[in-house]
Write a protein that holds these residues in place. Sequence first.
Motif, short mmCIF file in Angstrom:
data_model
loop_
_atom_site.label_atom_id
_atom_site.label_comp_id
_atom_site.label_asym_id
_atom_site.label_seq_id
_atom_site.Cartn_x
_atom_site.Cartn_y
_atom_site.Cartn_z
N TYR A 451 -9.67 -17.97 3.89
CA TYR A 451 -9.15 -16.77 4.83
C TYR A 451 -9.49 -15.83 4.33
CZ TYR A 451 -6.96 -19.28 8.16
OH TYR A 451 -5.70 -21.19 9.15
N SER A 452 -10.45 -14.94 5.33
CA SER A 452 -10.48 -13.35 4.44
C SER A 452 -9.36 -12.50 5.84
CB SER A 452 -11.80 -12.84 4.98
OG SER A 452 -12.79 -13.43 4.22
N PHE A 453 -9.27 -11.47 5.44
CA PHE A 453 -8.50 -10.55 6.18
C PHE A 453 -9.06 -9.07 6.54
CE2 PHE A 453 -4.96 -6.45 5.53
CZ PHE A 453 -3.95 -7.41 6.84
N LYS A 454 -8.89 -8.76 8.06
CA LYS A 454 -9.07 -7.70 7.98
C LYS A 454 -8.12 -6.36 9.50
CE LYS A 454 -11.59 -8.66 11.40
NZ LYS A 454 -12.61 -9.49 12.35
N ASP A 455 -7.92 -5.10 8.80
CA ASP A 455 -7.23 -3.95 8.84
C ASP A 455 -7.86 -4.57 11.42
OD1 ASP A 455 -4.66 -1.92 8.58
OD2 ASP A 455 -6.65 -1.27 10.54
N ILE A 456 -7.03 -3.84 11.75
CA ILE A 456 -8.20 -3.96 12.95
C ILE A 456 -7.40 -3.17 13.95
CG2 ILE A 456 -8.45 -6.68 13.52
CD1 ILE A 456 -5.61 -6.31 14.94
N GLY A 457 -7.37 -2.05 12.93
CA GLY A 457 -7.10 -0.73 13.22
C GLY A 457 -5.57 0.16 13.52
N SER A 462 -3.34 -1.27 6.12
CA SER A 462 -2.84 -2.11 5.63
C SER A 462 -3.37 -2.33 3.51
CB SER A 462 -3.94 -3.42 6.16
OG SER A 462 -3.32 -3.51 7.33
N LYS A 463 -3.05 -2.85 3.16
CA LYS A 463 -4.18 -2.79 1.65
C LYS A 463 -3.48 -4.28 1.29
CE LYS A 463 -1.21 1.80 0.25
NZ LYS A 463 -0.36 1.93 -0.28
N ILE A 464 -4.55 -4.43 -0.07
CA ILE A 464 -4.62 -5.40 -0.40
C ILE A 464 -4.43 -5.27 -1.93
CG2 ILE A 464 -5.61 -7.66 -1.76
CD1 ILE A 464 -7.09 -7.90 1.83
N ASN A 465 -3.40 -6.15 -3.22
CA ASN A 465 -2.78 -5.20 -4.50
C ASN A 465 -2.94 -3.73 -4.58
OD1 ASN A 465 -3.32 -8.03 -4.83
ND2 ASN A 465 -5.27 -8.31 -5.00
N ASP A 466 -2.12 -2.88 -3.48
CA ASP A 466 -2.04 -1.82 -3.17
C ASP A 466 -3.80 -1.38 -2.89
OD1 ASP A 466 0.02 -1.94 -4.11
OD2 ASP A 466 0.39 -1.71 -6.15
N ALA A 467 -4.51 -1.60 -2.73
CA ALA A 467 -6.09 -0.91 -2.59
C ALA A 467 -5.92 -0.74 -1.15
CB ALA A 467 -7.33 -1.25 -2.62
N ALA A 468 -6.20 -0.18 -0.81
CA ALA A 468 -6.17 0.60 1.21
C ALA A 468 -7.31 0.35 1.52
CB ALA A 468 -5.92 2.42 1.32
N LEU A 469 -7.44 -0.69 2.71
CA LEU A 469 -8.30 -1.52 3.58
C LEU A 469 -9.08 0.20 4.09
CD1 LEU A 469 -6.99 -4.70 3.49
CD2 LEU A 469 -7.79 -3.65 1.95
N VAL A 470 -10.36 -0.26 4.30
CA VAL A 470 -10.80 0.24 5.34
C VAL A 470 -11.18 -0.72 6.57
CG1 VAL A 470 -13.55 0.87 6.30
CG2 VAL A 470 -12.93 1.00 3.84
N PRO A 471 -10.44 0.05 7.96
CA PRO A 471 -10.14 -0.89 9.45
C PRO A 471 -11.31 -1.75 9.72
CG PRO A 471 -9.33 1.56 9.03
CD PRO A 471 -10.36 1.65 7.88
N TYR A 472 -11.26 -2.60 10.11
CA TYR A 472 -12.33 -3.44 10.55
C TYR A 472 -13.38 -3.54 9.54
CZ TYR A 472 -10.67 -0.86 14.79
OH TYR A 472 -10.19 -0.23 15.95
N GLU A 476 -12.10 -10.64 1.50
CA GLU A 476 -11.77 -11.70 0.99
C GLU A 476 -10.64 -13.03 0.61
OE1 GLU A 476 -13.88 -15.68 -1.09
OE2 GLU A 476 -15.69 -13.67 -0.64
N LEU A 477 -10.00 -12.95 0.71
CA LEU A 477 -8.74 -13.18 0.36
C LEU A 477 -8.78 -13.61 -1.11
CD1 LEU A 477 -6.02 -13.08 3.15
CD2 LEU A 477 -6.58 -11.25 1.38
N LYS A 478 -7.42 -13.70 -2.30
CA LYS A 478 -7.76 -14.84 -3.41
C LYS A 478 -6.47 -15.36 -3.33
CE LYS A 478 -11.32 -12.71 -5.86
NZ LYS A 478 -12.28 -11.54 -4.55
N PRO A 479 -5.67 -16.52 -4.32
CA PRO A 479 -4.50 -16.71 -4.10
C PRO A 479 -3.88 -15.76 -4.83
CG PRO A 479 -5.97 -18.59 -4.19
CD PRO A 479 -7.20 -17.50 -4.43
#
Length: 497
Positions: A451-457, A462-472, A476-479
Amino acid sequence: MNISGYDIEVKGNKKQTSLEYDENGKRLTIDDLNETEYKMFLYNEIDRTLPINFVKENNNQTLHFNTENYASLWERLEYDEFRFEDFYRLIVEICNTLKKSGNNLLNIEKYCISEESIFVGEGYYDIKLMYMPLRRFEKDESTEDELKRLIFNVSKRISDMDREDYINLCQYLKHPNFSIENIKNYLLDIKNSGISLQGDVPYGNSDKFQVKKIRTMPPLNRKEKLYSSLIAIVLLAVIWSQMPLGSNILLGTAFLLSAGVAGALYVYWKKWRPGVEPVVVEKKVKKKIKKSAVEEDAFENDHRVKVFDALRAMDYDAFISAKEIVQAEEDHDFSEEGEHAVSGEMSFKQEDTDSEGEETADEVESFELTDKTTLLEAEDDEELKRNVRLEQGEAKDFLIPFDGKNDIGDAVSILGENFLIGRHREESDYHVDDSNISRKHAMLIKNDDCYSFKDIGSVNGSKINDAALVPYKLYELKPDDVITLGELSFRYRVKEV
């Protein structure tokens, strides 16, 4: 070129096509763009969809579709030989693109399906579709109807399709069970049957062949073939090395034993194996026509040829409005039923309509499918648009609530091609009753086996491992990745199979 009422300018270098005006000839502005779709194209490369470069000058907006290294389907068909395998690949890739539109928050009805708006790369498996990320985009036909038109027009160019399969395919386009998913299965059945492929003979001679069901052993895998062949070779070597060849009797015995080894190998491969049940397969064989049936067969063949020729000569609008294609009797009067026979041989009956111009229930009575395929249930329109119905079965991907140090609470099973997280109870696959979570906050999208992750605005991000995500943008997610939505955190876990 003109696509669905929009004039698309083709650049001289053929590296891009541009859209500057709406269907009324008015310059596009940033307000004409759908914000979600605009951001999806801005931050992602969407599979099998033409990339778009958005150029803004003052308040005017131009869409540049990147077509470098691609040619339109119309151009490719003009100079390429088009075989059934190419046709199958093309339609399957189009259907897959449409089915997965919901993964990228795109609307299936904004894809343009025509020879001019589909672009082909190295092969027909490598396609790019044109998508219109506009707030208001109206077409004369639905995307499904556009697909039917494309299939009808493009199938005429197939060089190796059986005549009967071609007629059945045309009939299926008018069947009420037609859907984007069903057409994939229908073509797969034709492909697997092997009836369609007639070598270098254009459109085959299906009247000379029939399908017989035979019992045979399942094919061996490479290891089984290798081992059985080696055993046979060893036995032959033993026979010829140990057998004295001083007389004709001994020489004949060696030949008989060798033939026995070869026969045993053939039986093992094709006829019998211990503990293995035979399977029934269909095989194309030449028909054995009895003398008494020659005239009847000739008549049926002549009728199919006329139907085939009539379909090939029709355009899509005439085909879709015709109720059936029948052989005309010379003395039959068609003045009240439709057009007169073409050259005194064929006639096209027109559909009966009620007082409001709607088609009657008899529309598809003459279009019967063969038993070559099993149709699936027609899909729900809403499912087709959103494509987020959960798959059946046991989940192997999970979101586990996480407090920064330890896992807390029950694991959330992730199922389906896309998995929506948000505060909207009805539309979300995982509902979170938290004011910091947006109604539609984020989405997990299945790519191959992960699975991959996407913030939809979302409002709070949203964050992954405390890193802010660019919307849309897709990540790719890792275990054991930690996903943070607002003030909530989850650990992504994958169950080992």
